[in-house]
Design a protein around this motif. Sequence first.
Motif, short mmCIF file in Angstrom:
data_model
loop_
_atom_site.label_atom_id
_atom_site.label_comp_id
_atom_site.label_asym_id
_atom_site.label_seq_id
_atom_site.Cartn_x
_atom_site.Cartn_y
_atom_site.Cartn_z
N GLU A 141 -10.23 -53.12 -8.53
CA GLU A 141 -10.49 -52.04 -7.58
C GLU A 141 -11.05 -50.82 -8.31
O GLU A 141 -12.03 -50.20 -7.85
N ASP A 142 -10.46 -50.48 -9.43
CA ASP A 142 -10.92 -49.33 -10.20
C ASP A 142 -12.33 -49.57 -10.75
O ASP A 142 -13.19 -48.68 -10.69
N SER A 143 -12.58 -50.78 -11.28
CA SER A 143 -13.90 -51.10 -11.82
C SER A 143 -14.95 -51.06 -10.74
O SER A 143 -16.06 -50.54 -10.93
N ALA A 144 -14.63 -51.60 -9.56
CA ALA A 144 -15.58 -51.59 -8.44
C ALA A 144 -15.88 -50.16 -8.00
O ALA A 144 -17.02 -49.83 -7.66
N ALA A 145 -14.85 -49.31 -8.03
CA ALA A 145 -15.05 -47.91 -7.62
C ALA A 145 -16.01 -47.20 -8.58
O ALA A 145 -16.86 -46.40 -8.15
N ARG A 146 -15.92 -47.49 -9.88
CA ARG A 146 -16.83 -46.89 -10.86
C ARG A 146 -18.26 -47.32 -10.59
O ARG A 146 -19.19 -46.49 -10.62
N LEU A 147 -18.46 -48.59 -10.29
CA LEU A 147 -19.81 -49.09 -10.03
C LEU A 147 -20.34 -48.56 -8.69
O LEU A 147 -21.52 -48.23 -8.57
N GLU A 179 -23.93 -45.17 -5.33
CA GLU A 179 -24.07 -44.10 -4.35
C GLU A 179 -24.87 -42.92 -4.91
O GLU A 179 -25.47 -42.16 -4.16
N GLY A 180 -24.88 -42.81 -6.25
CA GLY A 180 -25.69 -41.78 -6.89
C GLY A 180 -27.12 -42.21 -7.14
O GLY A 180 -27.88 -41.49 -7.81
N GLY A 181 -27.48 -43.38 -6.63
CA GLY A 181 -28.86 -43.86 -6.75
C GLY A 181 -29.16 -44.62 -8.03
O GLY A 181 -30.33 -44.93 -8.31
N GLN A 182 -28.12 -44.97 -8.80
CA GLN A 182 -28.31 -45.66 -10.07
C GLN A 182 -28.16 -47.17 -9.91
O GLN A 182 -27.23 -47.64 -9.25
N ASP A 183 -29.06 -47.92 -10.53
CA ASP A 183 -28.88 -49.36 -10.65
C ASP A 183 -27.94 -49.66 -11.82
O ASP A 183 -27.97 -48.95 -12.83
N VAL A 184 -27.12 -50.68 -11.67
CA VAL A 184 -26.19 -51.09 -12.73
C VAL A 184 -26.30 -52.59 -12.92
O VAL A 184 -26.25 -53.35 -11.94
N VAL A 185 -26.43 -53.04 -14.15
CA VAL A 185 -26.43 -54.46 -14.46
C VAL A 185 -25.06 -54.83 -15.02
O VAL A 185 -24.64 -54.31 -16.06
N VAL A 186 -24.34 -55.70 -14.31
CA VAL A 186 -23.04 -56.20 -14.77
C VAL A 186 -23.25 -57.60 -15.33
O VAL A 186 -23.69 -58.49 -14.61
N VAL A 187 -22.99 -57.79 -16.61
CA VAL A 187 -23.27 -59.08 -17.24
C VAL A 187 -22.03 -59.97 -17.26
O VAL A 187 -20.90 -59.48 -17.35
N PRO A 237 -25.11 -51.60 3.45
CA PRO A 237 -25.35 -50.61 2.39
C PRO A 237 -26.57 -49.74 2.68
O PRO A 237 -27.54 -50.18 3.28
N ASP A 238 -26.48 -48.50 2.27
CA ASP A 238 -27.59 -47.56 2.40
C ASP A 238 -28.73 -47.99 1.48
O ASP A 238 -28.52 -48.25 0.29
N LYS A 239 -29.94 -48.05 2.02
CA LYS A 239 -31.08 -48.53 1.24
C LYS A 239 -31.46 -47.58 0.10
O LYS A 239 -32.20 -47.95 -0.80
N THR A 240 -30.95 -46.34 0.15
CA THR A 240 -31.26 -45.40 -0.93
C THR A 240 -30.29 -45.56 -2.11
O THR A 240 -30.46 -44.93 -3.14
N GLN A 241 -29.29 -46.39 -1.94
CA GLN A 241 -28.33 -46.61 -3.02
C GLN A 241 -28.95 -47.44 -4.13
O GLN A 241 -29.91 -48.20 -3.92
N GLY A 242 -28.37 -47.31 -5.31
CA GLY A 242 -28.77 -48.17 -6.40
C GLY A 242 -28.20 -49.57 -6.22
O GLY A 242 -27.23 -49.76 -5.47
N THR A 243 -28.78 -50.54 -6.88
CA THR A 243 -28.34 -51.93 -6.78
C THR A 243 -27.39 -52.28 -7.91
O THR A 243 -27.63 -51.92 -9.07
N LEU A 255 -15.54 -58.35 -8.42
CA LEU A 255 -16.27 -57.12 -8.10
C LEU A 255 -17.17 -57.34 -6.89
O LEU A 255 -17.29 -56.48 -6.02
N TYR A 256 -17.82 -58.49 -6.86
CA TYR A 256 -18.74 -58.81 -5.77
C TYR A 256 -18.06 -58.70 -4.40
O TYR A 256 -18.60 -58.09 -3.48
N THR A 257 -16.86 -59.28 -4.28
CA THR A 257 -16.18 -59.25 -2.98
C THR A 257 -15.78 -57.83 -2.59
O THR A 257 -15.65 -57.53 -1.40
N ARG A 258 -15.61 -56.95 -3.56
CA ARG A 258 -15.22 -55.57 -3.28
C ARG A 258 -16.42 -54.65 -3.05
O ARG A 258 -16.25 -53.55 -2.52
N LEU A 259 -17.61 -55.10 -3.44
CA LEU A 259 -18.79 -54.24 -3.36
C LEU A 259 -19.81 -54.66 -2.32
O LEU A 259 -20.61 -53.83 -1.84
N LYS A 260 -19.84 -55.93 -1.95
CA LYS A 260 -20.96 -56.48 -1.19
C LYS A 260 -21.18 -55.82 0.17
O LYS A 260 -22.31 -55.84 0.69
#
Length: 247
Positions: A91-97, A102-110, A4-10, A124-129
């Motif tokens: 897949e759709d949910s992972a794409a939203r996150l 990629e826009g530099g935003q952090d997102v907390v998924v509870v 992952p790009d280090k400038t991306q949000g977590t 989601l983790y397996t699709r995003l990691k």
Amino acid sequence: MSGPDKTQGTVWGVGLGPGNPDLMSVKADRLLRQASHVAYFRKAGRTGHARRILGGILRPDVTEIAMEYPVTTEIPLSDPRYNQILSAFYEDSAARLRALSEGGQDVVVVSEGDPFFYGSFMHLYTRLKDTCPVEVVPAITGMSAAWTATGMPITWGDDVLSVLMGTSPEDALVDHITRSDALVIMKIGRNIEKIRNALRRAGRYDAAWLVEYAAMAEQTVQKLSEAGDKVTPYFSIIVVHGNGRRP
């Protein structure tokens, strides 16, 4: 694939614990109070239990992302459509996150309980990691709250603890129950009679406890044999304590 790009949000996968906000970790509380984007799963048209746990923790200007399951129990697990529909949803949910990251935003998924313990966040983790920075914050599990609610230790000495799913075939449940010292049975709901039969066949029925809404205001604790014929709610866990070696 490059990392992952280090400038991306977590994307943070944060466990909320069994349902009582007081049992949330300090790290989870801190992340949620600071979060500008918070995502959670829920049934369509419902508030969602994870969202209710959050109460007034979130910032007034937070952006909430409700990920609504397209199916829950409407289609049998054995139906090929079940996995197909849920896979497309994840897949759709992972794409939203991913887009937010990629826009530099952090997102907390509870997640209720712990994110890596039968939780939807795993999908989601397996699709995003491999494409986003992803961090996971562990939490107290619902089963820990359930056995604590009984007022008795779940394991002693060399006891073997098994965590079983009520969705398993009855014969498989009997086999695991017979071979284990201590038991936690989850995903009860409409599987309650099958679970009762399996416990009876394995000779453990009279030792089983039913805990509903562990650590929540609605919590109830009773012997399974005294619970009657009611269908138990989603937040139910059956516990059978071990009785192993002790000083």
